[in-house]
Design a protein around this motif. Structure first.
Motif, mmCIF file in Angstrom:
data_model
loop_
_atom_site.group_PDB
_atom_site.id
_atom_site.type_symbol
_atom_site.label_atom_id
_atom_site.label_comp_id
_atom_site.label_asym_id
_atom_site.label_seq_id
_atom_site.Cartn_x
_atom_site.Cartn_y
_atom_site.Cartn_z
ATOM 1 N N ALA A 1 50.711 42.915 55.554
ATOM 2 C CA ALA A 1 51.469 41.752 55.314
ATOM 3 C C ALA A 1 50.586 40.355 55.156
ATOM 4 C CB ALA A 1 52.211 41.163 56.459
ATOM 5 N N GLY A 2 49.187 40.461 55.848
ATOM 6 C CA GLY A 2 48.140 39.396 55.532
ATOM 7 C C GLY A 2 47.697 39.573 54.308
ATOM 8 N N SER A 3 47.315 40.772 53.720
ATOM 9 C CA SER A 3 46.934 40.941 52.184
ATOM 10 C C SER A 3 47.863 40.567 51.375
ATOM 11 C CB SER A 3 46.392 42.554 52.030
ATOM 12 O OG SER A 3 45.566 42.957 52.904
ATOM 13 N N ARG A 4 48.997 40.764 51.402
ATOM 14 C CA ARG A 4 50.180 40.297 50.584
ATOM 15 C C ARG A 4 49.857 38.692 50.390
ATOM 16 N NH1 ARG A 4 56.691 40.273 51.608
ATOM 17 N NH2 ARG A 4 57.221 38.849 49.835
ATOM 18 N N ILE A 5 49.703 38.102 51.618
ATOM 19 C CA ILE A 5 49.711 36.641 51.731
ATOM 20 C C ILE A 5 48.350 36.220 50.957
ATOM 21 C CG2 ILE A 5 49.444 34.448 52.980
ATOM 22 C CD1 ILE A 5 51.059 36.203 55.027
ATOM 23 N N GLY A 6 47.414 37.038 51.038
ATOM 24 C CA GLY A 6 46.287 36.493 50.457
ATOM 25 C C GLY A 6 46.216 36.662 48.957
ATOM 26 N N PHE A 7 46.933 37.652 48.399
ATOM 27 C CA PHE A 7 47.236 37.758 47.007
ATOM 28 C C PHE A 7 47.918 36.723 46.261
ATOM 29 C CE2 PHE A 7 45.633 42.202 47.820
ATOM 30 C CZ PHE A 7 44.552 42.341 46.617
ATOM 31 N N GLU A 8 49.093 36.443 47.145
ATOM 32 C CA GLU A 8 50.200 35.549 46.788
ATOM 33 C C GLU A 8 49.312 34.085 46.626
ATOM 34 O OE1 GLU A 8 54.334 36.998 48.316
ATOM 35 O OE2 GLU A 8 53.328 35.721 49.529
ATOM 36 N N ARG A 9 48.540 33.736 47.491
ATOM 37 C CA ARG A 9 47.948 32.482 47.553
ATOM 38 C C ARG A 9 46.526 32.283 46.836
ATOM 39 N NH1 ARG A 9 48.391 30.777 53.914
ATOM 40 N NH2 ARG A 9 50.776 30.990 54.074
ATOM 41 N N ASN A 10 46.007 33.537 46.026
ATOM 42 C CA ASN A 10 45.015 33.605 45.158
ATOM 43 C C ASN A 10 43.600 33.360 45.938
ATOM 44 O OD1 ASN A 10 43.460 33.793 42.832
ATOM 45 N ND2 ASN A 10 43.326 31.595 42.600
ATOM 46 N N GLU A 11 43.685 33.873 47.118
ATOM 47 C CA GLU A 11 42.438 33.967 47.975
ATOM 48 C C GLU A 11 41.705 35.487 47.893
ATOM 49 O OE1 GLU A 11 44.135 33.868 51.969
ATOM 50 O OE2 GLU A 11 44.721 31.817 51.903
ATOM 51 N N ILE A 12 42.343 36.343 47.274
ATOM 52 C CA ILE A 12 41.844 37.453 46.718
ATOM 53 C C ILE A 12 42.509 37.955 45.394
ATOM 54 C CG2 ILE A 12 40.783 38.454 48.620
ATOM 55 C CD1 ILE A 12 43.416 40.051 49.214
ATOM 56 N N GLN A 13 41.939 38.753 44.833
ATOM 57 C CA GLN A 13 42.358 39.174 43.265
ATOM 58 C C GLN A 13 42.101 40.629 43.202
ATOM 59 O OE1 GLN A 13 40.272 36.482 40.766
ATOM 60 N NE2 GLN A 13 41.372 34.682 41.046
ATOM 61 N N LEU A 14 42.810 40.953 41.959
ATOM 62 C CA LEU A 14 42.475 42.548 41.665
ATOM 63 C C LEU A 14 42.251 42.426 40.133
ATOM 64 C CD1 LEU A 14 43.571 45.381 40.322
ATOM 65 C CD2 LEU A 14 42.599 45.304 42.697
ATOM 66 N N HIS A 15 40.836 43.052 39.903
ATOM 67 C CA HIS A 15 40.645 42.902 38.410
ATOM 68 C C HIS A 15 40.213 44.281 37.819
ATOM 69 C CE1 HIS A 15 39.547 38.697 37.661
ATOM 70 N NE2 HIS A 15 39.823 38.572 38.701
ATOM 71 N N HIS A 16 40.503 44.492 36.532
ATOM 72 C CA HIS A 16 40.406 45.510 35.838
ATOM 73 C C HIS A 16 39.252 45.279 34.806
ATOM 74 C CE1 HIS A 16 44.132 48.409 35.682
ATOM 75 N NE2 HIS A 16 43.785 48.229 36.843
ATOM 76 N N VAL A 17 38.214 45.844 34.823
ATOM 77 C CA VAL A 17 37.252 45.555 33.931
ATOM 78 C C VAL A 17 36.823 46.998 33.110
ATOM 79 C CG1 VAL A 17 34.866 44.818 33.436
ATOM 80 C CG2 VAL A 17 36.073 43.862 35.266
ATOM 81 N N LEU A 18 37.050 46.797 31.760
ATOM 82 C CA LEU A 18 36.781 48.116 30.884
ATOM 83 C C LEU A 18 35.540 47.867 30.151
ATOM 84 C CD1 LEU A 18 38.065 50.394 29.405
ATOM 85 C CD2 LEU A 18 39.131 48.913 27.804
ATOM 86 N N ALA A 19 34.810 48.831 30.219
ATOM 87 C CA ALA A 19 33.192 48.666 29.458
ATOM 88 C C ALA A 19 33.371 49.958 28.731
ATOM 89 C CB ALA A 19 32.178 48.592 30.550
ATOM 90 N N THR A 20 32.152 49.920 28.006
ATOM 91 C CA THR A 20 31.562 50.999 27.221
ATOM 92 C C THR A 20 30.165 51.264 27.334
ATOM 93 O OG1 THR A 20 31.295 49.723 25.114
ATOM 94 C CG2 THR A 20 33.490 50.829 25.468
ATOM 95 N N LYS A 21 29.858 52.593 27.130
ATOM 96 C CA LYS A 21 28.298 52.876 27.051
ATOM 97 C C LYS A 21 27.941 52.917 25.590
ATOM 98 C CE LYS A 21 24.871 56.292 28.511
ATOM 99 N NZ LYS A 21 24.758 57.884 28.953
ATOM 100 N N THR A 22 27.623 51.524 25.343
ATOM 101 C CA THR A 22 27.353 51.458 23.711
ATOM 102 C C THR A 22 25.848 51.864 23.507
ATOM 103 O OG1 THR A 22 28.783 49.609 23.707
ATOM 104 C CG2 THR A 22 26.960 49.639 22.106
ATOM 105 N N VAL A 23 25.561 52.647 22.643
ATOM 106 C CA VAL A 23 24.494 53.142 22.066
ATOM 107 C C VAL A 23 24.140 52.737 20.849
ATOM 108 C CG1 VAL A 23 22.947 55.005 21.857
ATOM 109 C CG2 VAL A 23 24.829 55.225 23.545
ATOM 110 N N ASP A 24 22.896 52.126 20.377
ATOM 111 C CA ASP A 24 22.394 51.362 19.236
ATOM 112 C C ASP A 24 23.502 50.582 18.533
ATOM 113 O OD1 ASP A 24 19.940 52.835 19.697
ATOM 114 O OD2 ASP A 24 20.728 54.478 18.561
ATOM 115 N N GLY A 25 24.290 49.889 19.239
ATOM 116 C CA GLY A 25 25.300 48.907 18.707
ATOM 117 C C GLY A 25 26.525 49.683 18.552
ATOM 118 N N ASP A 26 26.502 50.997 18.562
ATOM 119 C CA ASP A 26 27.846 51.859 18.455
ATOM 120 C C ASP A 26 28.622 52.067 19.806
ATOM 121 O OD1 ASP A 26 29.944 53.268 17.519
ATOM 122 O OD2 ASP A 26 28.764 54.985 16.999
ATOM 123 N N SER A 27 29.891 51.299 20.074
ATOM 124 C CA SER A 27 30.353 51.204 21.237
ATOM 125 C C SER A 27 31.686 52.368 21.018
ATOM 126 C CB SER A 27 31.186 50.071 21.746
ATOM 127 O OG SER A 27 32.180 49.543 20.680
ATOM 128 N N GLY A 28 31.945 52.636 20.047
ATOM 129 C CA GLY A 28 33.262 53.480 19.633
ATOM 130 C C GLY A 28 34.579 52.839 20.033
#
Length: 429
Positions: free
Chosen positions: A395-422
Protein backbone atom coordinates in the motif's frame (compact mmCIF):
# COMPACT_ATOMS: atom_id res chain seq x y z
CA UNK A 1 1.50 9.08 34.37
CA UNK A 2 0.52 12.71 33.84
CA UNK A 3 -2.99 13.81 33.01
CA UNK A 4 -1.98 14.22 29.40
CA UNK A 5 -1.83 10.49 28.78
CA UNK A 6 -0.28 8.24 26.15
CA UNK A 7 -2.35 9.07 23.05
CA UNK A 8 -1.96 12.88 23.21
CA UNK A 9 1.75 12.55 23.97
CA UNK A 10 2.40 10.21 21.03
CA UNK A 11 0.19 12.32 18.73
CA UNK A 12 2.28 15.38 19.60
CA UNK A 13 5.35 13.70 18.07
CA UNK A 14 3.83 13.45 14.58
CA UNK A 15 5.01 16.31 12.33
CA UNK A 16 2.05 18.35 11.16
CA UNK A 17 -0.28 16.56 13.56
CA UNK A 18 -1.92 13.16 13.43
CA UNK A 19 -4.34 12.98 10.45
CA UNK A 20 -6.40 10.12 11.92
CA UNK A 21 -7.44 9.17 15.45
CA UNK A 22 -5.30 7.42 18.03
CA UNK A 23 -6.58 5.46 21.01
CA UNK A 24 -4.20 4.11 23.67
CA UNK A 25 -4.49 1.34 26.23
CA UNK A 26 -4.70 3.92 29.07
CA UNK A 27 -8.06 5.08 27.66
CA UNK A 28 -6.83 8.36 26.18
CA UNK A 29 -7.57 9.52 22.62
CA UNK A 30 -6.03 12.07 20.27
CA UNK A 31 -5.84 13.05 16.62
CA UNK A 32 -8.63 13.62 14.13
CA UNK A 33 -11.57 11.80 15.69
CA UNK A 34 -13.80 12.72 12.72
CA UNK A 35 -11.86 10.29 10.51
CA UNK A 36 -13.20 6.75 9.92
CA UNK A 37 -9.60 5.53 10.15
CA UNK A 38 -7.59 5.24 13.33
CA UNK A 39 -4.78 3.60 15.27
CA UNK A 40 -5.16 1.68 18.50
CA UNK A 41 -2.10 1.19 20.70
CA UNK A 42 -3.01 -1.93 22.64
CA UNK A 43 -0.10 -2.48 25.03
CA UNK A 44 3.11 -1.17 26.60
CA UNK A 45 5.38 -3.07 24.20
CA UNK A 46 3.94 -1.13 21.28
CA UNK A 47 4.66 2.13 23.11
CA UNK A 48 8.27 1.03 23.65
CA UNK A 49 8.65 0.17 19.97
CA UNK A 50 7.52 3.67 19.00
CA UNK A 51 9.73 5.46 21.55
CA UNK A 52 12.89 3.44 20.98
CA UNK A 53 12.81 3.59 17.16
CA UNK A 54 10.97 6.85 16.38
CA UNK A 55 9.47 7.09 12.92
CA UNK A 56 8.48 4.46 10.39
CA UNK A 57 10.60 1.67 11.93
CA UNK A 58 9.07 1.87 15.41
CA UNK A 59 5.55 2.28 14.07
CA UNK A 60 6.18 -0.62 11.69
CA UNK A 61 7.46 -2.86 14.46
CA UNK A 62 4.41 -2.16 16.61
CA UNK A 63 2.09 -2.77 13.67
CA UNK A 64 3.77 -6.02 12.56
CA UNK A 65 3.74 -7.33 16.15
CA UNK A 66 0.03 -6.58 16.50
CA UNK A 67 0.61 -3.95 19.19
CA UNK A 68 -0.62 -1.14 16.96
CA UNK A 69 -3.91 -1.91 15.22
CA UNK A 70 -5.15 -0.02 12.17
CA UNK A 71 -8.93 0.47 12.14
CA UNK A 72 -11.26 1.20 9.23
CA UNK A 73 -9.30 -0.75 6.59
CA UNK A 74 -8.36 -4.35 5.88
CA UNK A 75 -4.76 -5.19 6.90
CA UNK A 76 -4.23 -6.69 3.46
CA UNK A 77 -5.02 -3.34 1.83
CA UNK A 78 -4.54 -0.44 4.27
CA UNK A 79 -4.23 2.04 1.39
CA UNK A 80 -6.99 4.48 2.40
CA UNK A 81 -5.69 4.97 5.93
CA UNK A 82 -2.02 4.85 5.01
CA UNK A 83 -2.48 7.50 2.33
CA UNK A 84 -3.40 9.89 5.18
CA UNK A 85 -0.62 8.73 7.49
CA UNK A 86 2.30 8.22 5.10
CA UNK A 87 3.76 11.73 5.14
CA UNK A 88 3.51 12.02 8.95
CA UNK A 89 5.67 9.13 10.13
CA UNK A 90 9.07 10.80 9.81
CA UNK A 91 9.48 11.90 13.41
CA UNK A 92 12.31 11.61 15.90
CA UNK A 93 12.54 12.16 19.62
CA UNK A 94 12.09 15.87 20.44
CA UNK A 95 14.57 18.34 21.93
CA UNK A 96 15.66 18.23 25.60
CA UNK A 97 12.71 20.13 27.10
CA UNK A 98 10.08 18.25 25.11
CA UNK A 99 11.93 14.96 25.67
CA UNK A 100 11.86 15.49 29.45
CA UNK A 101 8.11 16.11 29.23
CA UNK A 102 7.59 12.93 27.21
CA UNK A 103 9.65 10.82 29.59
CA UNK A 104 7.93 12.24 32.66
CA UNK A 105 4.59 11.48 31.09
CA UNK A 106 5.31 8.04 29.72
CA UNK A 107 8.04 6.69 32.00
CA UNK A 108 11.69 5.77 31.56
CA UNK A 109 10.86 2.06 31.48
CA UNK A 110 9.44 2.53 27.99
CA UNK A 111 12.90 3.37 26.67
CA UNK A 112 14.04 -0.24 27.01
CA UNK A 113 13.89 -1.61 23.44
CA UNK A 114 11.78 -4.78 23.10
CA UNK A 115 13.07 -7.56 20.85
CA UNK A 116 12.07 -6.83 17.24
CA UNK A 117 9.37 -8.97 15.57
CA UNK A 118 10.76 -12.17 14.04
CA UNK A 119 10.03 -10.87 10.50
CA UNK A 120 12.78 -8.23 10.87
CA UNK A 121 16.12 -8.63 9.10
CA UNK A 122 19.45 -7.59 10.65
CA UNK A 123 20.06 -3.82 10.72
CA UNK A 124 22.29 -2.32 8.06
CA UNK A 125 25.22 -1.72 10.45
CA UNK A 126 25.21 -5.38 11.49
CA UNK A 127 25.10 -6.54 7.88
CA UNK A 128 27.94 -4.17 7.04
CA UNK A 129 30.06 -5.42 9.95
CA UNK A 130 29.51 -9.05 9.02
CA UNK A 131 30.03 -8.29 5.34
CA UNK A 132 33.50 -6.84 5.94
CA UNK A 133 34.83 -10.34 6.51
CA UNK A 134 33.91 -11.40 3.00
CA UNK A 135 34.12 -8.08 1.19
CA UNK A 136 34.57 -8.38 -2.57
CA UNK A 137 34.86 -6.08 -5.54
CA UNK A 138 31.06 -5.88 -5.33
CA UNK A 139 31.23 -4.21 -1.89
CA UNK A 140 28.61 -5.50 0.51
CA UNK A 141 26.84 -7.28 -2.37
CA UNK A 142 28.80 -10.52 -2.04
CA UNK A 143 27.14 -13.57 -3.55
CA UNK A 144 26.31 -15.02 -0.13
CA UNK A 145 24.92 -11.75 1.22
CA UNK A 146 22.80 -11.19 -1.89
CA UNK A 147 21.52 -14.76 -1.55
CA UNK A 148 20.57 -14.10 2.07
CA UNK A 149 18.74 -10.90 1.13
CA UNK A 150 16.81 -12.61 -1.66
CA UNK A 151 15.95 -15.52 0.63
CA UNK A 152 14.56 -13.09 3.21
CA UNK A 153 12.10 -11.60 0.74
CA UNK A 154 11.33 -14.20 -1.92
CA UNK A 155 11.45 -17.53 -0.11
CA UNK A 156 8.35 -16.77 1.93
CA UNK A 157 6.19 -19.45 0.33
CA UNK A 158 5.29 -20.14 -3.27
CA UNK A 159 1.69 -20.70 -2.18
CA UNK A 160 1.65 -17.29 -0.48
CA UNK A 161 2.84 -15.67 -3.72
CA UNK A 162 0.23 -17.57 -5.73
CA UNK A 163 -2.46 -15.95 -3.58
CA UNK A 164 -0.99 -12.44 -3.82
CA UNK A 165 0.35 -12.33 -7.38
CA UNK A 166 -2.32 -14.41 -9.09
CA UNK A 167 -1.89 -17.02 -11.84
CA UNK A 168 0.91 -15.16 -13.64
CA UNK A 169 3.24 -15.49 -10.61
CA UNK A 170 4.83 -12.25 -11.73
CA UNK A 171 6.27 -9.98 -9.06
CA UNK A 172 7.14 -6.98 -11.23
CA UNK A 173 5.20 -4.06 -12.65
CA UNK A 174 2.50 -4.97 -15.16
CA UNK A 175 1.74 -2.82 -18.22
CA UNK A 176 -1.95 -2.10 -18.70
CA UNK A 177 -2.93 -1.93 -22.38
CA UNK A 178 -6.26 -0.30 -21.40
CA UNK A 179 -7.70 1.19 -18.25
CA UNK A 180 -10.05 -1.74 -17.72
CA UNK A 181 -7.52 -4.53 -18.34
CA UNK A 182 -7.17 -7.15 -15.61
CA UNK A 183 -3.95 -7.73 -13.70
CA UNK A 184 -3.37 -10.97 -15.60
CA UNK A 185 -3.91 -9.28 -18.97
CA UNK A 186 -1.52 -6.52 -17.97
CA UNK A 187 1.22 -8.96 -16.92
CA UNK A 188 0.87 -10.84 -20.20
CA UNK A 189 1.04 -7.51 -22.05
CA UNK A 190 4.20 -6.54 -20.11
CA UNK A 191 6.04 -9.71 -21.10
CA UNK A 192 5.00 -9.30 -24.70
CA UNK A 193 6.11 -5.67 -24.73
CA UNK A 194 9.55 -6.69 -23.43
CA UNK A 195 9.80 -9.38 -26.11
CA UNK A 196 8.89 -6.87 -28.82
CA UNK A 197 11.33 -4.27 -27.52
CA UNK A 198 14.06 -6.91 -27.61
CA UNK A 199 13.02 -7.83 -31.17
CA UNK A 200 12.97 -11.55 -30.33
CA UNK A 201 12.78 -14.04 -33.19
CA UNK A 202 12.64 -17.85 -33.37
CA UNK A 203 16.00 -19.48 -32.80
CA UNK A 204 17.51 -16.60 -30.82
CA UNK A 205 18.90 -16.93 -27.30
CA UNK A 206 17.63 -14.91 -24.33
CA UNK A 207 19.18 -14.52 -20.87
CA UNK A 208 16.73 -13.35 -18.20
CA UNK A 209 18.51 -12.10 -15.06
CA UNK A 210 16.60 -12.34 -11.79
CA UNK A 211 13.90 -14.33 -13.55
CA UNK A 212 11.60 -14.94 -10.57
CA UNK A 213 9.13 -17.72 -11.27
CA UNK A 214 10.08 -17.80 -14.94
CA UNK A 215 7.24 -15.80 -16.50
CA UNK A 216 9.49 -14.04 -19.00
CA UNK A 217 11.36 -17.15 -20.14
CA UNK A 218 8.10 -19.08 -20.60
CA UNK A 219 6.47 -16.24 -22.56
CA UNK A 220 9.50 -15.76 -24.80
CA UNK A 221 9.82 -19.50 -25.46
CA UNK A 222 6.12 -20.11 -26.07
CA UNK A 223 5.28 -17.05 -28.18
CA UNK A 224 8.60 -16.15 -29.83
CA UNK A 225 10.35 -19.50 -30.18
CA UNK A 226 13.56 -18.38 -28.48
CA UNK A 227 15.81 -20.52 -26.31
CA UNK A 228 15.52 -18.78 -22.94
CA UNK A 229 17.67 -19.16 -19.82
CA UNK A 230 16.55 -17.60 -16.55
CA UNK A 231 18.54 -17.39 -13.31
CA UNK A 232 17.37 -16.59 -9.78
CA UNK A 233 18.90 -16.63 -6.31
CA UNK A 234 15.67 -18.02 -4.86
CA UNK A 235 15.61 -21.81 -4.68
CA UNK A 236 11.83 -21.84 -4.24
CA UNK A 237 11.35 -19.71 -7.34
CA UNK A 238 13.62 -21.93 -9.43
CA UNK A 239 11.89 -25.12 -8.30
CA UNK A 240 8.43 -23.70 -9.06
CA UNK A 241 9.58 -22.33 -12.43
CA UNK A 242 11.14 -25.59 -13.60
CA UNK A 243 8.00 -27.52 -12.67
CA UNK A 244 5.84 -25.05 -14.60
CA UNK A 245 8.16 -25.19 -17.63
CA UNK A 246 7.82 -28.95 -17.68
CA UNK A 247 4.04 -28.80 -17.18
CA UNK A 248 3.73 -26.49 -20.20
CA UNK A 249 5.96 -28.68 -22.37
CA UNK A 250 8.61 -26.00 -22.82
CA UNK A 251 11.61 -28.08 -21.67
CA UNK A 252 13.28 -27.90 -25.08
CA UNK A 253 13.34 -24.08 -25.07
CA UNK A 254 13.13 -22.75 -21.51
CA UNK A 255 15.29 -23.32 -18.43
CA UNK A 256 15.49 -21.69 -14.99
CA UNK A 257 18.54 -22.21 -12.79
CA UNK A 258 19.01 -21.54 -9.09
CA UNK A 259 22.25 -19.58 -9.29
CA UNK A 260 23.87 -16.17 -9.00
CA UNK A 261 23.77 -14.42 -12.36
CA UNK A 262 27.51 -13.75 -11.98
CA UNK A 263 28.07 -17.48 -12.35
CA UNK A 264 26.49 -17.71 -15.81
CA UNK A 265 29.28 -18.91 -18.10
CA UNK A 266 27.47 -18.85 -21.46
CA UNK A 267 27.94 -15.88 -23.79
CA UNK A 268 26.68 -14.82 -27.20
CA UNK A 269 23.08 -14.06 -26.24
CA UNK A 270 20.91 -12.19 -28.71
CA UNK A 271 19.08 -10.46 -25.87
CA UNK A 272 19.21 -9.93 -22.12
CA UNK A 273 16.22 -8.96 -19.98
CA UNK A 274 16.72 -7.60 -16.48
CA UNK A 275 13.26 -7.22 -14.96
CA UNK A 276 13.37 -6.05 -11.34
CA UNK A 277 16.94 -7.07 -10.52
CA UNK A 278 18.83 -3.78 -10.73
CA UNK A 279 17.19 -2.65 -7.46
CA UNK A 280 19.08 -5.41 -5.62
CA UNK A 281 22.63 -5.05 -6.92
CA UNK A 282 23.66 -1.70 -5.39
CA UNK A 283 24.22 1.59 -7.21
CA UNK A 284 28.00 1.33 -6.85
CA UNK A 285 27.81 -1.95 -8.76
CA UNK A 286 25.97 -0.57 -11.80
CA UNK A 287 29.17 -0.28 -13.87
CA UNK A 288 30.16 -3.88 -13.17
CA UNK A 289 26.59 -5.12 -13.73
CA UNK A 290 26.10 -3.49 -17.10
CA UNK A 291 29.64 -4.39 -18.09
CA UNK A 292 28.80 -8.00 -17.28
CA UNK A 293 25.68 -7.80 -19.47
CA UNK A 294 27.61 -6.22 -22.34
CA UNK A 295 30.00 -9.16 -22.17
CA UNK A 296 27.12 -11.63 -22.49
CA UNK A 297 25.58 -10.02 -25.58
CA UNK A 298 26.41 -10.67 -29.21
CA UNK A 299 27.32 -7.66 -31.32
CA UNK A 300 24.04 -5.82 -32.04
CA UNK A 301 22.36 -7.71 -29.18
CA UNK A 302 19.78 -5.90 -27.04
CA UNK A 303 19.22 -5.29 -23.32
CA UNK A 304 15.93 -4.31 -21.71
CA UNK A 305 16.40 -3.04 -18.16
CA UNK A 306 13.16 -2.77 -16.13
CA UNK A 307 13.79 -1.08 -12.78
CA UNK A 308 12.15 0.90 -9.98
CA UNK A 309 13.82 4.31 -9.80
CA UNK A 310 13.79 7.49 -7.80
CA UNK A 311 12.22 10.62 -9.28
CA UNK A 312 15.63 12.33 -9.28
CA UNK A 313 19.34 11.51 -9.26
CA UNK A 314 20.16 13.08 -5.91
CA UNK A 315 20.15 11.84 -2.35
CA UNK A 316 20.83 8.53 -0.67
CA UNK A 317 19.88 5.38 -2.57
CA UNK A 318 18.51 3.52 0.49
CA UNK A 319 14.76 3.07 0.82
CA UNK A 320 14.29 3.76 4.54
CA UNK A 321 14.59 1.75 7.74
CA UNK A 322 11.32 -0.20 7.52
CA UNK A 323 11.83 -1.28 3.89
CA UNK A 324 15.47 -2.20 4.58
CA UNK A 325 14.64 -4.33 7.64
CA UNK A 326 11.38 -5.93 6.53
CA UNK A 327 11.17 -5.96 2.75
CA UNK A 328 14.33 -5.47 0.65
CA UNK A 329 17.53 -5.76 2.71
CA UNK A 330 20.37 -3.94 0.91
CA UNK A 331 17.97 -2.69 -1.79
CA UNK A 332 18.95 0.60 -3.44
CA UNK A 333 17.20 2.93 -5.88
CA UNK A 334 18.66 5.61 -8.13
CA UNK A 335 17.22 7.96 -10.73
CA UNK A 336 16.84 6.71 -14.28
CA UNK A 337 19.58 9.10 -15.38
CA UNK A 338 22.04 7.20 -13.18
CA UNK A 339 21.07 3.98 -14.94
CA UNK A 340 21.35 5.50 -18.40
CA UNK A 341 24.81 6.88 -17.58
CA UNK A 342 25.99 3.50 -16.30
CA UNK A 343 24.67 1.76 -19.42
CA UNK A 344 26.41 4.20 -21.72
CA UNK A 345 29.64 4.03 -19.73
CA UNK A 346 29.55 0.25 -20.16
CA UNK A 347 29.58 0.74 -23.93
CA UNK A 348 25.88 0.14 -24.56
CA UNK A 349 23.85 2.49 -26.76
CA UNK A 350 20.49 3.58 -25.36
CA UNK A 351 17.73 3.32 -27.97
CA UNK A 352 14.57 3.95 -25.92
CA UNK A 353 13.68 5.12 -22.40
CA UNK A 354 10.16 4.90 -20.95
CA UNK A 355 8.57 5.66 -17.57
CA UNK A 356 5.61 3.45 -16.63
CA UNK A 357 5.20 4.41 -12.95
CA UNK A 358 1.41 4.76 -13.07
CA UNK A 359 1.19 1.14 -14.18
CA UNK A 360 2.95 0.07 -10.99
CA UNK A 361 0.38 1.88 -8.84
CA UNK A 362 -2.32 -0.15 -10.61
CA UNK A 363 -0.31 -3.35 -10.22
CA UNK A 364 0.13 -2.84 -6.48
CA UNK A 365 -3.58 -2.10 -6.07
CA UNK A 366 -4.26 -5.49 -7.68
CA UNK A 367 -1.82 -7.30 -5.40
CA UNK A 368 -3.29 -5.66 -2.29
CA UNK A 369 -6.76 -6.65 -3.43
CA UNK A 370 -5.59 -10.25 -3.86
CA UNK A 371 -3.98 -10.24 -0.40
CA UNK A 372 -7.12 -8.89 1.26
CA UNK A 373 -9.37 -11.37 -0.53
CA UNK A 374 -7.16 -14.34 0.42
CA UNK A 375 -6.09 -13.01 3.83
CA UNK A 376 -6.91 -16.09 5.90
CA UNK A 377 -5.11 -18.39 3.48
CA UNK A 378 -2.05 -16.10 3.39
CA UNK A 379 -1.89 -15.92 7.18
CA UNK A 380 -2.22 -19.70 7.42
CA UNK A 381 0.60 -20.12 4.89
CA UNK A 382 3.00 -17.75 6.69
CA UNK A 383 1.90 -15.82 9.80
CA UNK A 384 -0.11 -12.71 10.54
CA UNK A 385 2.93 -10.50 11.05
CA UNK A 386 4.35 -11.37 7.63
CA UNK A 387 0.99 -10.74 5.99
CA UNK A 388 0.81 -7.32 7.70
CA UNK A 389 4.28 -6.47 6.38
CA UNK A 390 3.12 -7.18 2.84
CA UNK A 391 -0.09 -5.20 3.11
CA UNK A 392 1.71 -2.20 4.57
CA UNK A 393 4.62 -2.20 2.15
CA UNK A 394 2.50 -2.71 -0.98
CA UNK A 395 0.00 0.00 0.00
CA UNK A 396 2.84 2.38 0.83
CA UNK A 397 4.58 1.63 -2.47
CA UNK A 398 1.34 2.25 -4.35
CA UNK A 399 1.14 5.70 -2.79
CA UNK A 400 4.76 6.37 -3.69
CA UNK A 401 4.13 5.60 -7.35
CA UNK A 402 0.89 7.59 -7.43
CA UNK A 403 2.64 10.65 -5.99
CA UNK A 404 5.66 10.37 -8.30
CA UNK A 405 8.01 9.74 -5.36
CA UNK A 406 9.25 6.64 -7.16
CA UNK A 407 9.05 5.57 -10.78
CA UNK A 408 9.49 2.51 -13.00
CA UNK A 409 11.69 2.80 -16.09
CA UNK A 410 12.31 0.65 -19.13
CA UNK A 411 15.66 1.39 -20.76
CA UNK A 412 16.36 -0.38 -24.06
CA UNK A 413 19.96 -0.52 -25.25
CA UNK A 414 22.06 -2.25 -27.89
CA UNK A 415 25.61 -3.56 -28.03
CA UNK A 416 26.64 -1.34 -30.91
CA UNK A 417 29.87 -2.35 -32.65
CA UNK A 418 31.69 -0.09 -35.15
CA UNK A 419 28.58 2.06 -35.39
CA UNK A 420 26.33 -0.90 -36.26
CA UNK A 421 23.53 -1.24 -33.67
CA UNK A 422 21.32 -3.58 -35.65
CA UNK A 423 18.44 -1.37 -34.55
CA UNK A 424 15.79 -0.26 -37.10
CA UNK A 425 15.43 3.35 -38.14
CA UNK A 426 12.24 3.61 -36.07
CA UNK A 427 10.94 1.59 -33.12
CA UNK A 428 8.99 -1.47 -34.23
CA UNK A 429 7.36 -2.45 -30.94
Amino acid sequence: MTSKGIAPTIASLFPGGLPLWLRAYDGTEAGDTSQPYGLELVNQRGLSYILTAPGDLGLGRAYVAGDLVLHGVHPGDPYEAFSLLKDHTDFGLPGPVKLAEVLLGLGLSNLVPPAPPPQEHLPLWRRRAEGLRGLTAWGRHSQQRDADAIHHHYDVSNTFYEHVLGPSMTYTCAVYPTGDATLEEAQEHKYDLVCRKLGLKPGQRLLDLGCGWGGMVRHAARHYGVKALGVTLSREQATWAQEEIKAQGLDDLAEVRHMDYRDVTETGFDAVSSIGLTEHIGVDNYPAYFGFIAGKLKPRGRLLNHCITRNNNRGKPTAGAFIDRYVFPDGELAGSGTIVRALEDAGLEVQHHENIREHYARTLAGWCRNLAESWDACVAETDEGTARVWGLYMAGSRIGFERNEIQLHHVLATKTVDGDSGYPLRHEF
